[in-house]
Write an enzyme that holds these catalytic residues in place. Structure first.
Site: not given
Length: 262
Positions: A26, A110, A113, A133, A136
């Protein structure tokens, strides 16, 4: 090596905790299980290590939020989900030991982040950085508005979110996202070298760097300088300070040298 439910690995080697994101199929995308296991691993490291390295198993560091498990949430749910990310990353950022991110491949959303929540970042030549982001239709929720913006400045972050701009490793280093740039495959080795060095630092100095310095950045000049003086006085009470200063005076301590001459 401990591995929780398979989303994070943990290994303690020579006072350094190695925390690996372990969802390679993933691209180490962050779901709720990984977030929980990461928090547990980071808390464990605070108790038994002197430094921590976060890295990604497989082809990249972290491709961000696991959108395949993302679902429509009510605003209140989104708020609390975001705050859960903040709480997890705070264990790294406000913990008692330095956290170092070893970055390769995608360090996106993320994942960026998470990297920004660490104190030091080492990027190898394959690393690339983005905040997708905006494209999206959502907004960052893992701390980028504060931590990424403080590293590179709000205008650069605006550019990344509004245009989808992707920074390669060299551009990221120039922008301030990474303090170290190493050849492909070298991020973990360099992170381990840095971790060994900081694990040997005097604890009170580490406390000042991790706990006082970030707070001083939020203070006015007079208050910041006052806290600096208090921290300097406090650090000097430690036994390590006296021993290391004595070593330096006796010419037993390492001198600062020009890296270009090494």
């Amino acid at each position: 090596m401990d591995s929780g439910d398979g989303t994070v690995t943990y290994e303690l080697r020579d006072r350094v905790a190695w925390v690996g994101l372990d969802r390679p199929r993933k691209r180490n995308a962050i779901n709720d299980a990984l977030l929980s296991d990461l928090a547990a691993a980071a808390r464990r490291a605070q108790e038994e290590a002197r430094a921590l390295v976060v890295f990604g198993h497989g082809p990249c560091f972290c491709a961000g939020l696991d959108l395949s498990e993302h679902r429509t949430r009510e605003p209140a749910e989104v708020f609390h989900h975001s705050r859960a990310w903040h709480a997890t990353f705070s264990v790294l950022r406000r913990g008692r030991i330095p956290a170092i991110a070893a970055l390769h491949g995608a360090t996106v959303g993320g994942g960026l982040e998470l990297a920004a929540a660490c104190h030091l970042r080492v990027a190898d030549a394959t690393a690339f950085f983005a905040l997708p982001e905006g494209s999206r239709g959502i907004y960052v929720g893992g701390g980028a508005s504060v931590h990424v913006a403080r590293l590179i400045g709000a205008p650069r972050m605006m550019d990344m979110m509004l245009t989808g701009r992707v920074l390669d490793a060299a551009a990221a280093e120039r922008a301030g996202l990474a303090q170290y740039l190493v050849p492909e495959g070298g991020a973990r080795e360099k992170a381990g070298e840095l971790a060994a060095k900081v694990a040997d630092m005097a604890p009170l100095t580490v406390l000042g760097v991790l706990q006082a310095l970030p707070r001083i950045q939020d203070m006015g000049e007079d208050d910041g300088l006052f806290v600096e003086s208090m921290m300097a006085a406090f650090a000097q009470t430690g036994p390590e300070a006296a021993a290391r200063l004595a070593d330096f005076v006796a010419k037993r301590g390492a001198k600062v040298s020009n890296p270009s001459e090494g």
